[in-house]
Structures are given as C-alpha cells and as structure tokens.
Design an enzyme around this catalytic site. Structure first.
Site, PDB file in Angstrom:
ATOM      1  N   LYS A   1       0.830  -1.211   0.000  1.00 21.26           N
ATOM      2  CA  LYS A   1       0.000   0.000   0.000  1.00 21.26           C
ATOM      3  C   LYS A   1       0.865   1.262   0.000  1.00 21.26           C
ATOM      4  O   LYS A   1       1.931   1.307   0.612  1.00 21.26           O
ATOM      5  CB  LYS A   1      -0.898  -0.025   1.237  1.00 21.26           C
ATOM      6  CG  LYS A   1      -1.902   1.112   1.350  1.00 21.26           C
ATOM      7  CD  LYS A   1      -2.698   0.945   2.636  1.00 21.26           C
ATOM      8  CE  LYS A   1      -3.700   2.047   2.852  1.00 21.26           C
ATOM      9  NZ  LYS A   1      -4.451   1.881   4.125  1.00 21.26           N
TER      10      LYS A   1
ATOM     11  N   SER B   1      -9.082   1.971   3.710  1.00 24.03           N
ATOM     12  CA  SER B   1      -8.286   2.728   2.768  1.00 24.03           C
ATOM     13  C   SER B   1      -7.270   1.875   1.988  1.00 24.03           C
ATOM     14  O   SER B   1      -6.521   2.408   1.160  1.00 24.03           O
ATOM     15  CB  SER B   1      -7.523   3.838   3.509  1.00 24.03           C
ATOM     16  OG  SER B   1      -6.680   3.294   4.508  1.00 24.03           O
TER      17      SER B   1
ATOM     18  N   SER C   1      -9.237  -0.334   7.894  1.00 28.07           N
ATOM     19  CA  SER C   1      -8.755  -0.130   6.525  1.00 28.07           C
ATOM     20  C   SER C   1      -8.149  -1.355   5.860  1.00 28.07           C
ATOM     21  O   SER C   1      -7.877  -1.322   4.666  1.00 28.07           O
ATOM     22  CB  SER C   1      -7.752   1.026   6.488  1.00 28.07           C
ATOM     23  OG  SER C   1      -8.418   2.249   6.638  1.00 28.07           O
TER      24      SER C   1
END
Length: 473
Positions: free
Chosen positions: A82, A158, A182
């Site tokens: 990420k 996220s 997330s």
C-alpha cells in the site's frame, strides 16, 4: 500454466518452485499480465515497477535453482504494498498531492524491509485515499479505485488498491494498513481474507498520523498465506516503540487444529450497533457462517459485551478527528489548498473538539479495552459481521450518504482498533447483487495465531471464491 500462477495461493506457488514446475520469473510475468488486463478498469496501482520486479524475480529464481538457499517460505512470490507503507526507492505519496513527488524515499518501513529480506517480488505500490483518512479508495492524486466484483462500486478502503489487485491476481500477496478498519473494510467489500494483527505485532514506522490506532497487516486469497506473511512481517523492529522485542511466534504452529472444543461468542450487533442498520443479507450470511462453526465442533454462545454506555464510534471519532487536525496543522496553506476537502473538514472538527473531549476519549478507550479484555476472558474468540453493508458506489466518502467525517458507518471494525485486539475478516457469502459479505473473527490480545487457525478451519469448508472478473483472461 503461466496464467494460472497469478491466482495461485503463495503456499502452492512455492511448492511449484521447489519442484521446478514453475519459477518466480514466470509467476511475476503472469501477475504483470493481469495488471495489463485489469488495472485499466480497476485503477489499483499508484506505481508499478515491472523492471524492478523482474530483477527481483530473476534473483529469486537463482536461489530456488541452487536448492535450499531460499530466503523464506515466500521467496519469489509477487506482492503489492500500500502507498501508506514507505518503500525505499519507490514513491510513497500517501495518496496526497501535498507530498513531494521527488521523495526522498530512502528507507523501508519494517514490513517492507522484512518482505524484501524474505525475497518476495515487489510489483508496485497500491492506491489509498489521502493519508488513509477514509474507508474508501479515491484521491485527487490517483482517482477512484473500483471493486473487482462490480465496476462502479468501491473496493472499500483505505487499503482498497491492494484488495482490488489481490482479488484478480495482480499479485499473490498484499500489504495493507488499518486505522479503523482499513484492511478489513476492503477485504470484506472485495471478497478476500485480511488480518488486522494485535497493535504493533507488525512494527510500524514512520509513525502513522493515527498513532496507536494504526496497524499493518496481510491481505490474501487464503488464510495460510496470511500466516506465512505474519511469519515474515511480525518480527521485532526498534523503530516502533510499541513493538515486542522478543516476538518470534510461528503463526503456522497449530494452524490446522480447527475449532473443535473452542468456546466462541457470537454477537450479531456487538451490543451497540442498531439492528436496522445491518443489511439483512449481511445478517443472514453471518448467521449462516456461525452455524458452520457449530458444525466444526465449536461451542457457540450468543453474547455481547456490556459496554456500560460507551459508544466506540464516538471514542474513535474523537481520536481520528483530533489526529487529522494534528496532521493537517503540519502543512502550509498552499499544501492544504490541494488536499481532500473531506480530510480538511475532519481536521476542522478535530481542531474544535477541545482538550476535555480528547482526554475523555483517551480514558474511554482505556475503559473499553478493559471491558473487552474481561469479555474475552470468557471466550476463545468472538464472531461479528465485518461490515453492516456491502460495497456502495465509488466516489462516495461513506455509506448511508455520509460525508466521511463521521467514521461510524464501520462500527464492527473500528472497535478493535481502539482495543488493539487481533481481528480478521473472511468472505462468508454474497448479497442479492452478488457482492461479497465478510465475517469478522476477533481474538484476545496477542491471540493472532488462534484467529488465523479459526479462519483456516472455516475456509476449509467454505473456500474463498474469486470474482468473475478474475477468470476473464
């Protein structure tokens, strides 16, 4: 065979490496072919490094050919990381136009460092909203990421770029971060497995804007692959002051023991989530999943913690919004002018909370953690829905028409960021539109291996399906 390697579980892929029936280079080329095929629709990557990935794959291939020289049990496996996790030499933009596109990015975060040391093949960095501020994945910098089960729906966030990529084979493993859900929100919406470990079990550095709410965890298509990742990532690192200095747990030890004899609590609403806010398809799928645990020999008790009037949503919001205020305060007026208006609004809320509200939330978090510790002392595990709904439209900041400033639409996940407990999500069905539903499996503090063991037991009788898109190559 090459096309199939991209959708193969990591633990099966390395068996082929060992038997000389496949190679890391072939697996990497297969993953990159899927990036070419699917990323134009999904928009899951903020940066792709095919040349670097193939160099790493060739180096791994040489190790496997030597026999016994591999660096880990996931040496040569393609993965994604990420955007929020710093990686040396690759952009870490935090999804933000306010960051410097030139870096510097001169050090790996602990998770990235351990995965490099393990010989994995880093394909690239996946998308995130700005500073991971919301539970969906879009930003002015990278645009919107789509759900692999239905274009036009959010993959969640996220860590949505990582789950979208993982679900269709654009990488065999993925790393996400989780400050209020997330990892678990997008894994639930995108139909894969994800673990939020016990806080600091996977060391975190640089420090997150959300402080001790934040966790780093694996996102995978099988539970065993997550355990393999934990065996690499969950190792001491002095850069995280909360990390255990002596953590050498083997997450595969006892992995196949199942759940027979375990006493497991089942809480359909965790004692505070309004029943009418839980989608009926979600409630039914989770209830059916709990029945599977019964057939596997677990003793299920429907029970919820007595939260003594505490609402985790209010506690989390105070932490989250005040942390956002602190983050935004560090940017110039020019930088703030290009930042997400929703993040700025959340920061404004946080700036106006006042000292008493913030300190009260800190003490309420401690009280909530004690309540959950006492509740978990009665049970081996706790089962809940992961999310009260399935994936909604892209470019919305929150479910139920919210603006994202109130994170309360993800109540089941945020609770365990406050308490720091391990919590995983595993797919447990589809809703009336064919969108994935997640079951959350929660353990007592530091019982991450037991969470993985229970998830694996469920997976053995309810394997994780791939989205139809994944077969269109």
């Amino acid at each position: 065979m090459t096309a199939d390697l991209a959708m193969m579980p990591a633990h099966e892929l390395v068996k082929l490496y060992k038997a000389r029936k496949a190679s890391p280079v072939e697996a990497t080329k297969s993953a990159l072919a899927r990036v070419d095929a699917f990323n134009p629709q999904l928009n899951a990557f903020q940066h792709l490094d095919p040349d670097g990935a193939l160099r790493q794959a060739r180096a791994s291939e040489k190790r496997w050919k030597k026999g016994g020289k591999r660096l880990s049990d996931i040496d040569g496996v393609p993965l994604t990381i990420k955007d929020m996790v710093q990686t040396k030499g690759l952009p870490t933009r935090m999804g933000s136009l306010a960051t410097n596109p030139e870096g510097p990015w001169n050090a790996d975060a602990p998770a990235a460092q351990r995965l490099r040391e393990a010989g994995t093949v880093l394909l690239g960095k996946t998308t995130s909203p700005e500073y991971g501020w919301k539970g969906v994945t879009d930003s002015a910098l990278y645009g919107a990421t789509h759900n692999p089960w239905k274009i036009g729906r959010t993959p969640g966030g996220s860590s949505g770029g990582g789950t979208a990529a993982e679900a269709v084979g654009m990488g065999n493993l993925a790393v996400g971060t989780d400050g209020a859900g997330s990892v678990r929100i997008p894994c639930s919406f995108s139909g894969i497995f994800g673990l939020k470990p016990t806080q600091a079990r996977v060391p975190l550095w640089p420090p997150s804007a959300q402080g001790t709410l934040s966790h780093v965890g694996p996102m995978t298509r099988t539970v065993r692959d997550a355990a393999l990742m934990m065996n690499v990532m969950a190792r001491p690192d002095i850069r995280d002051p909360y990390a255990r200095p002596d953590d050498i747990e083997d997450y595969l030890k006892g992995f196949d023991k199942g759940v027979k004899g375990l006493k497991i609590a089942y809480s359909p609403n965790l004692g505070f989530v309004e029943r009418e806010k839980i989608d009926r398809d979600v409630a039914q799928a989770v209830d059916n999943a709990v029945k599977v645990f019964k057939t596997l020999g677990a003793r299920i008790v429907e029970d919820s913690p007595d939260l003594a009037g505490l609402d985790p949503r209010h506690i989390l919001n105070a932490h989250w919004q005040s942390n956002a205020a602190h983050l935004v305060k560090g940017f110039t007026a020019e930088q703030r002018a290009v930042m997400d208006p929703g993040l700025l609004k959340a920061a404004e809320f946080g700036a106006n909370l006042g000292q008493d509200a913030v300190v009260t939330a800190i003490h309420q978090r401690q009280a909530l953690s004690l309540i959950m510790n006492q509740f978990m002392a009665k049970y081996d595990l706790l089962l809940t829905p992961t999310m009260p709904m399935t994936a909604f439209a892209v470019n919305e900041n929150a479910a139920w028409g919210g603006d994202g400033v109130d994170i309360g639409w993800t109540p089941f996940t945020l609770t365990f960021n406050l308490t720091r407990q391990p919590a995983a999500t595993i797919p447990c069905g589809l809703d009336r539109e064919g969108l994935p539903i997640g079951l959350q499996i929660v353990g007592a503090h530091a019982c991450d291996a037991l969470v993985l063991r229970a998830a694996a037991a469920y997976e053995r009788v309810r394997p994780i399906p791939a989205p139809p898109m994944a077969h269109q190559i």
